[in-house]
Design a protein around this motif. Structure first.
Motif, mmCIF file in Angstrom:
data_model
loop_
_atom_site.group_PDB
_atom_site.id
_atom_site.type_symbol
_atom_site.label_atom_id
_atom_site.label_comp_id
_atom_site.label_asym_id
_atom_site.label_seq_id
_atom_site.Cartn_x
_atom_site.Cartn_y
_atom_site.Cartn_z
ATOM 1 N N LEU A 48 70.242 -12.778 102.001
ATOM 2 C CA LEU A 48 70.960 -14.047 102.089
ATOM 3 C C LEU A 48 72.084 -13.935 103.121
ATOM 4 C CD1 LEU A 48 71.273 -14.784 98.252
ATOM 5 C CD2 LEU A 48 69.550 -15.671 99.846
ATOM 6 N N ALA A 49 72.653 -15.096 103.487
ATOM 7 C CA ALA A 49 73.774 -15.112 104.435
ATOM 8 C C ALA A 49 74.989 -14.418 103.809
ATOM 9 C CB ALA A 49 74.128 -16.559 104.787
ATOM 10 N N ASN A 50 76.004 -14.107 104.648
ATOM 11 C CA ASN A 50 77.227 -13.467 104.135
ATOM 12 C C ASN A 50 77.997 -14.400 103.210
ATOM 13 O OD1 ASN A 50 76.501 -11.404 105.781
ATOM 14 N ND2 ASN A 50 78.098 -11.763 107.325
ATOM 15 N N LYS A 51 77.907 -15.696 103.514
ATOM 16 C CA LYS A 51 78.618 -16.665 102.680
ATOM 17 C C LYS A 51 77.646 -17.760 102.250
ATOM 18 C CE LYS A 51 82.997 -15.402 104.792
ATOM 19 N NZ LYS A 51 82.524 -14.300 105.650
ATOM 20 N N PRO A 52 76.694 -17.400 101.398
ATOM 21 C CA PRO A 52 75.617 -18.324 101.033
ATOM 22 C C PRO A 52 76.120 -19.442 100.121
ATOM 23 C CG PRO A 52 75.450 -16.318 99.727
ATOM 24 C CD PRO A 52 76.574 -16.109 100.691
ATOM 25 N N ASN A 53 75.529 -20.604 100.313
ATOM 26 C CA ASN A 53 75.894 -21.761 99.507
ATOM 27 C C ASN A 53 74.656 -22.355 98.862
ATOM 28 O OD1 ASN A 53 78.514 -22.611 99.068
ATOM 29 N ND2 ASN A 53 78.752 -23.300 101.204
ATOM 30 N N ASP A 54 74.749 -22.746 97.595
ATOM 31 C CA ASP A 54 73.684 -23.504 96.938
ATOM 32 C C ASP A 54 72.310 -22.850 97.020
ATOM 33 O OD1 ASP A 54 75.435 -25.378 96.095
ATOM 34 O OD2 ASP A 54 75.122 -26.730 97.802
ATOM 35 N N ILE A 55 72.210 -21.582 96.678
ATOM 36 C CA ILE A 55 70.915 -20.907 96.643
ATOM 37 C C ILE A 55 70.279 -21.150 95.269
ATOM 38 C CG2 ILE A 55 69.737 -18.670 96.852
ATOM 39 C CD1 ILE A 55 71.200 -19.556 99.413
ATOM 40 N N GLN A 56 69.033 -21.650 95.270
ATOM 41 C CA GLN A 56 68.323 -21.890 94.008
ATOM 42 C C GLN A 56 67.775 -20.574 93.457
ATOM 43 O OE1 GLN A 56 67.715 -25.022 92.570
ATOM 44 N NE2 GLN A 56 69.016 -25.981 94.130
ATOM 45 N N VAL A 57 68.055 -20.296 92.208
ATOM 46 C CA VAL A 57 67.490 -19.100 91.578
ATOM 47 C C VAL A 57 66.732 -19.550 90.335
ATOM 48 C CG1 VAL A 57 67.946 -16.774 90.720
ATOM 49 C CG2 VAL A 57 69.544 -17.836 92.343
ATOM 50 N N ALA A 58 65.402 -19.397 90.386
ATOM 51 C CA ALA A 58 64.582 -19.860 89.262
ATOM 52 C C ALA A 58 64.522 -18.794 88.184
ATOM 53 C CB ALA A 58 63.171 -20.173 89.765
ATOM 54 N N GLU A 59 64.120 -19.195 86.990
ATOM 55 C CA GLU A 59 63.943 -18.228 85.921
ATOM 56 C C GLU A 59 62.906 -17.192 86.375
ATOM 57 O OE1 GLU A 59 62.903 -19.675 82.048
ATOM 58 O OE2 GLU A 59 63.688 -17.820 81.174
ATOM 59 N N GLY A 60 63.159 -15.927 86.086
ATOM 60 C CA GLY A 60 62.272 -14.870 86.562
ATOM 61 C C GLY A 60 62.724 -14.282 87.877
ATOM 62 N N GLU A 61 63.592 -15.012 88.592
ATOM 63 C CA GLU A 61 64.151 -14.476 89.837
ATOM 64 C C GLU A 61 65.555 -13.934 89.554
ATOM 65 O OE1 GLU A 61 61.855 -17.743 92.683
ATOM 66 O OE2 GLU A 61 64.020 -17.942 92.366
ATOM 67 N N PHE A 80 73.305 -20.222 93.054
ATOM 68 C CA PHE A 80 74.183 -19.114 93.434
ATOM 69 C C PHE A 80 74.923 -19.425 94.721
ATOM 70 C CE2 PHE A 80 74.648 -15.290 96.156
ATOM 71 C CZ PHE A 80 75.605 -14.622 95.418
ATOM 72 N N SER A 81 76.225 -19.172 94.757
ATOM 73 C CA SER A 81 77.006 -19.214 95.991
ATOM 74 C C SER A 81 77.813 -17.923 96.058
ATOM 75 C CB SER A 81 77.983 -20.388 96.011
ATOM 76 O OG SER A 81 77.293 -21.599 95.891
ATOM 77 N N GLY A 82 78.161 -17.483 97.257
ATOM 78 C CA GLY A 82 78.920 -16.241 97.353
ATOM 79 C C GLY A 82 79.749 -16.184 98.608
ATOM 80 N N ALA A 83 80.661 -15.216 98.648
ATOM 81 C CA ALA A 83 81.445 -14.979 99.848
ATOM 82 C C ALA A 83 81.580 -13.477 100.018
ATOM 83 C CB ALA A 83 82.824 -15.621 99.747
ATOM 84 N N GLY A 84 81.027 -12.951 101.117
ATOM 85 C CA GLY A 84 81.117 -11.526 101.371
ATOM 86 C C GLY A 84 81.779 -11.251 102.705
#
Lengths: 685, 564
Positions: B504-517, B467-471
């Motif tokens: 998470l940070a406001n502009k998170p990069n490369d967050i690992q999300v496993a199955e179940g999360e 997951f990556s995002g920009a807020g």
């Protein structure tokens, strides 16, 4: 039982068009509408018409009815109180919609609030997945709780819409059954019955609209049914739907949303009927009324179908005749915008007070006033009408604009009509040029009260060389009603790739749709040789998010349509893609997302055309000065259409007047009355 | 009143010609959409078309054009005329995208312009702009954060001739295609842009035949001048004065935080001046703007506040005087990265509206969600073994208004793109959407409350994803107006398999999300308008019965006992 009767209810008048299928005799009748209960005007009008024309109740075979009750209930927000039962976690979805706003630059305009209050949306734990499998089963006590809450909230109708219900309707069906067990008094709309297609917001919105309209339409149709049963016992009644066909009263009560955009559709079907009589398969329909103009493109006598329309700001995803509407009509007002440019419409003087020349207190300059000033409309009003028009009031309304422009009143009125025509031309370009069709290859079919007044200028601007003016342009909708067939659309929504498994995967869905169509044919009592099925597939490239309808052949009578091979389908998709977008990519993978089946039950139609009127060379009934040019009027003969017989030719300038419309023949254009008494105008080069 | 002289066009003829020109721009817009290859153009309609005059002034923009594209087109024309002055020939088509040397706003937006001649005389340019789904650079999509120079963001194209007198410059075209991902799709989109230019040329020639090229040329100036007059007359209705406002961007994702944007607006008669002196120096992250993008944001604000129906042409851009010091966030120097300019554009609009609220309180709105919240999920689809990237931008609250509440969960100001249906997401990607709803209590209190933010809960199915995002407005709340309260901030959360939430940070990069999360995206709400204690009883009752606000919130923010 030779008579067919079409009844079209408008805001001002209720129109009756009766056709004797044995000898082609036509009777037209009009009476004021009764907006509070439109059925009153229908019942009174039917009685009056039968008295006046001597049609015996036993001689009426069928009644076809176009109604705006659903449309008006939406516009005026007079529907029932709705409760919605939906998947846990998603009760706000109906309010979020597509998260877009309707006007890019306005800080004040919002999409309309949903027709179901948030506190009347009840979530229920259940989940079906994309492949139709059940991830979270529906528990009986959860059903009981939701049903209790919905009914306890005082709902007059309940909508049920779950995620992926199109792929597996079992949960919706269980909740629907529980609701029906609990009460008979509250109608239920299931998304898997109203519109079983993917895209949850559009499906839920359509389902909620249907529920909202159910109480209103139930009352209206119930009253109408019992009144007609008294007057004409055992009569077969068809209700018009937006897809351009008729449905039974029972279907109309279950799915009232299907009639919400039916008004203009009947006119298009009437125009297609006229085009057949003229032998011109490709036409552009141009219906100009008091406040709006409806245009549609017809290829090979076939109206396109659109699935993405809005009614009163709400998306409705159902098959609908593809019509483009602009706010341009006889009541459109001429006004100066803030940058000083002259505009015409979309603001309209409406029926009350109406154009200035009506003398009902209107003082704004309208299109009708301009036509009167230019001599195009008669100061005597419509033929046989009892409402004269006041030219001085019309001139008075245009005087301030003329003064600001420094033009004569006639020049100004002529300019206002030029702007109206430019707006209509733009609308026609949208349905033709922007979709890859050259309007010069089409004839313009002009109807509505004012279509034939402006068709000459519209045709010239588009390079169109032929104009068809139907026999009764003002009540073409009522005529369209009696030439329509019974129609029902079936859809199966599922993604199926065009690969080796395609035939095996689509076969069960196709068999299911065909079986449902057969059931419908039986239920409607349609003879086997009057049955027709049309198959269409919504297809797209895998990974794209928009699909194109690929229409396959028809299977008539007992002949059954068959599905072509995947290779053949792929080729047809490529051809459709090229027609719409100008190219296709032969290497990309293709998939089907919806399978559609349209069942049509042909009804007995007109065997003969209307009888020609008394023969004889055309003699003008009068002459008057008419401005075709902004600066000079020409003395123009006026003809009464009722006495023009088939074969008559008139070279313009000329004006042809009739009960419900006025036709303008420009200098040099030739108007010829065809055998079916439609007028064909050839535009001078 | 005197008879109009033959050399000026009367308002009737002008309206008919202007109607014809709008048709040309609209038909070119549809032609581009129809013949494009990519979903971004075909479905999201991230493109614009326009007719410009020989001086490079924007005359008519297609109705569905985007506000941010307005200034980019005029920027391209300025560079084009400067560079090619007397070397503009029939059949040429110019192409450009660079924000620093060719008037662009970010690299994925590629401009084209085709000169239109009548009898050897240059009469107009047909222009268009399209957002390409990839223009090369370090990351797929050419929009990712974390880069500090424009070179990393993609291929830079100065103003060059793609066609010379009708002949495609193959070597140049090959170079453009070699530097992007999925070149076949780019090739298709470029040809769609070329087709739109040529369609516009044919349609303009038809108009020249009907009205004469001289009359059309005359109409250009008249249309622009009348638009300016119209906007100036709206400005003249504002009280004279100096209006100031200031706000901050949360961060640039590369360490800079609380980045100020400051404006001083001077209204005098029918003139208006915007001075952005005091705004932050340019930053290392990709939220910088070049001057054209700032001008587009100002033009949007003026139009939205004063006259939403005013035609979108040079006449709007001509009215404001805009002062922006070079080297700032709002007019960054080369080689500043600019890909995520949209979030900053939103904040400029908030600041302009905040300042002018004193001058036009009935039209102003409280701060909206002020963002273009972006969420990107990527991974390998376990069903097919193929990589996927799912990107969405989410709306949020719209600010409270003088006469009604702010809308809940909607795209605001500079952006208006649609969501993807849950039933499409789950069919196409190995993802599950567990909820899509409003964020309770996120609308600021007021006589007219602010709109609520949106919440999406998304988890990977059968695999682990990234997951990556920009807020934005994730650290600073959207403000209220005239005593209205602040709205709620946005936030990203990671939800562990046991339900634990990690912010998470406001502009998170490369967050690992496993199955179940799962990832929980919450977007900002919006500010309220007017004092909370003036809120009508029935509105307050609706806040309570709708369940959009908790009893605790209503008690805390409204003086009356809301729980009654």
């Amino acid at each position: 039982m030779p008579w067919l009767i079409g009844i079209d209810v408008g805001g001002t008048f209720t129109d009756f068009y009766a056709l004797n299928t044995a000898d082609g005799d036509v009777r037209l009748f009009k009476r004021p509408s009764t907006p509070a209960n439109p059925a009153e005007a229908i019942v009174l009008g039917l009685r009056d018409m039968m008295d006046a024309t001597g049609i015996a109740p036993a001689d009426v075979a069928r009644l076809s009815h176009g109604t705006t009750v659903a449309t008006n209930a939406l516009i005026q927000r007079r529907g029932g109180k709705v409760a919605l039962i939906t998947t846990e976690g998603f009760r706000d979805l109906i309010e979020i919609g597509r998260q877009t706003r309707p006007h890019m630059f306005s800080l004040q305009i919002d999409s309309p609030a949903p027709l179901v209050e948030r506190e009347h949306r009840f979530e229920i734990a259940e989940r079906v997945l994309a492949d139709g499998s059940v991830e979270t089963p529906l528990e009986d006590n959860a059903i009981e709780a939701a049903v209790g809450e919905a009914l306890g909230a005082g709902a007059e109708a309940v909508a049920v819409s779950f995620l992926f219900a199109y792929a597996n309707p079992v949960h919706e069906a269980e909740v629907g059954a529980a609701l029906r067990r609990a009460t008979n008094a509250v109608p239920v709309s299931l998304s898997s019955e109203v519109q079983p297609e993917f895209r949850e917001f559009e499906r839920t919105s359509t389902t909620v609209l249907n529920a909202y309209l159910q109480p209103v339409m139930d009352r209206y149709l119930g009253y109408l049914e019992s009144e007609i049963a008294n007057l004409l016992p055992g009569l077969n009644v068809g209700i018009y739907q937006s897809s351009g066909g008729l449905m039974s009263l029972e279907t109309a009560r279950a799915f009232p949303v299907r009639s919400a955009l039916s008004g203009p559709a009947a006119g298009v079907v009437g125009a297609i009927h006229t085009a057949r009589q003229s032998g011109r398969p490709n036409i552009i329909t141009f219906d100009l009324g008091g406040t709006s103009a409806d245009v549609a493109l017809i290829r090979n006598y076939d109206a396109g179908v659109s699935f993405d329309r809005e009614v009163a700001g709400f998306p409705v995803r159902l098959p609908m005749v593809d019509i483009h509407t602009v706010g341009a009509g006889g009541g459109s007002i001429a006004w100066f915008d803030r940058d000083g440019l002259l505009k015409v419409g979309p603001i309209s003087a409406g029926a009350d007070p109406g154009p200035a020349c009506y003398g009902q207190g209107g003082d704004q300059p309208t299109v009708t006033d301009a036509n009167l000033i230019l001599g195009r409309l008669s100061p005597g009003g419509l033929v046989g009408g009892d409402m004269p028009l006041d030219t001085e009031l019309a001139r008075g309304a245009f005087a301030p604009i003329a003064e600001r422009l420094g033009f004569s009143v006639e020049h100004t009125a002529h300019g206002a009509l030029g702007i109206l025509v430019a707006n209509i031309v733009r609308a026609i370009r949208t349905v033709s040029v922007e979709k890859g069709h050259d309007p010069r290859d089409y004839a313009l079919t002009a109807f509505g009260g004012a279509g034939a007044l402006h068709a000459g200028e519209v045709a010239r601007s588009l390079g169109v060389t032929e104009i068809i003016v139907p026999f009764a342009p003002g009540i073409l909708c009522a005529q369209g009603l009696i030439v329509s067939d019974l129609k029902e659309d079936f859809v199966h929504s599922a993604r199926i790739a065009l690969d080796g498994q395609f035939a095996a995967e689509i076969a069960p869905a196709f068999a299911d749709l065909t079986a449902r169509a057969d059931e419908w044919f039986e239920a409607q009592g349609i003879d086997p040789d009057a049955r027709a099925l049309t198959v269409a597939l919504d297809m797209r490239y895998i990974g794209q998010n928009f699909e194109l309808p690929v229409v396959l052949g028809h299977g008539n009578g007992s002949g059954r349509p068959t599905l072509p091979s995947p290779d053949d389908l792929r080729e047809r998709f490529f051809a459709t893609h090229t027609q719409h977008y100008g190219f296709h990519n032969p290497d990309d993978a293709v998939e089907v997302v919806n399978l559609r089946l349209t069942a049509t039950g042909a009804l007995r139609h007109a065997a003969a055309a209307p009888k020609p009127a008394t023969a004889g060379p055309p003699k003008p009934s009068a002459h008057r000065s008419v401005f075709f040019d902004p600066n000079a009027a020409v003395e123009t003969p006026i003809y009464d259409r009722a006495v023009l017989s088939a074969g008559t030719e008139i070279v313009g300038p000329a004006i042809i007047e009739q009960l419900d419309a006025t036709t303008l023949v420009h200098p040099g254009d030739t108007a010829r009355v065809e055998d079916a008494l439609n007028i064909l105008i050839t535009v001078a080069a | 009143m005197t008879q109009a002289s033959p050399t000026t066009l009367d308002p009737i003829t002008l309206e008919i010609i202007s109607n014809g020109l709008r048709s040309v721009a609209d038909e070119a817009f549809v032609a581009l959409m129809r013949s494009a290859y990519s979903t971004n153009i075909k479905e999201r309609r991230d493109h614009s078309t326009a007719i410009m005059d020989p001086a490079g002034r924007l005359v008519v923009q297609a109705e569905m054009s985007l506000p941010i594209h307005l200034a980019s087109m005029t920027g391209l024309m300025a560079s084009l005329l400067k560079k090619f002055g007397n070397d503009i020939k029939q059949g040429d088509i110019f192409v450009a995208n660079d924000p620093h040397v060719a008037g662009g706003t970010h690299l994925p937006d590629v401009n084209m312009a085709m000169p239109i001649f009548d009898d050897g005389r240059l009469v107009a340019f047909m222009c268009n702009i399209a957002h390409h789904a990839d223009i090369g650079g370090m990351a797929p999509g050419s929009m990712a954060g974390g880069m500090s120079e424009i070179y990393q963001e993609g291929l830079r194209i100065p103003v060059v001739k793609l066609f010379r007198e009708g002949v495609l410059q193959d070597d140049l075209f090959e170079l453009m295609l070699l530097n992007v991902r999925v070149p076949e799709e780019r090739r298709g989109d470029y040809f769609a842009q070329i087709a739109a230019c040529r369609l516009g040329e044919r349609r303009l020639h038809e108009l020249f035949e009907t009205h004469g090229a001289v009359a059309i040329g005359g109409a250009f100036g008249e249309i622009i001048e009348r638009t300016s007059e119209r906007l100036r007359s709206a400005i003249a209705e504002l009280p004279n004065g100096v209006y100031r406002f200031e706000d901050v961007m949360d961060d640039d994702g590369l360490g800079a935080v609380d980045i100020p944007i400051k404006v001083e607006i001077t209204v005098k008669g029918d003139a208006i001046r915007f001075d952005f002196t005091g705004s932050a120096k340019q930053v290392k992250g990709n939220i910088n703007l070049t001057r054209n993008a700032t001008e587009a944001a100002v033009a949007y604000s003026l139009k939205a506040l004063l006259d939403p129906d005013v035609p979108n042409n040079q006449g709007v851009l001509d009215v404001p005087e805009i002062v922006i010091p070079k080297g700032t966030l709002l007019d960054a120097n080369f080689p500043a990265p600019v890909a995520a300019r949209a979030n900053t554009s939103q904040r400029i609009i908030d600041v302009v509206i905040g300042a002018l609220a004193q001058a036009c309180p009935d039209e102003a709105v409280a701060a909206a969600n002020g963002a273009n919240t972006t969420a990107v999920f990527s991974g390998t689809d376990p069903r097919t073994g193929r990589n996927y990237v799912y990107l969405e931008t989410l709306g949020g609250g719209f600010g409270g208004r003088a006469t009604h509440d702010g809308k809940d969960g909607v795209q605001v100001h500079i952006t208006n793109t649609s969501n993807l249906p849950v039933e499409s997401i789950e069919t196409e990607y190995p993802l599950r959407v567990d909820a899509y709803s409003f964020v309770e209590d996120s609308g600021g209190p007021g006589r007219h409350r602010g709109g609520l933010g949106l919440k999406r809960v998304i988890r990977p199915v059968g695999h682990d994803c990234i997951f990556s995002g920009a807020g934005e407005r994730f650290s600073h709340k959207p403000w209220g107006l005239f005593g209205g309260g602040e709205g709620g901030m946005g936030q990203f959360h990671h939800q562990g398999a046991d339900g634990t939430l990690t912010k998470l940070a406001n502009k998170p990069n490369d967050i690992q999300v496993a199955e179940g999360e799962a990832v929980i995206v919450e977007t900002p709400g919006a500010g309220g308008y007017g004092p909370a204690d003036e809120r009508a009883e029935e509105d307050l009752a609706r806040d309570r019965t709708s369940g959009k606000f908790s009893d605790d919130y209503l008690k805390a923010n409204y003086r009356r006992d809301a729980a009654e």
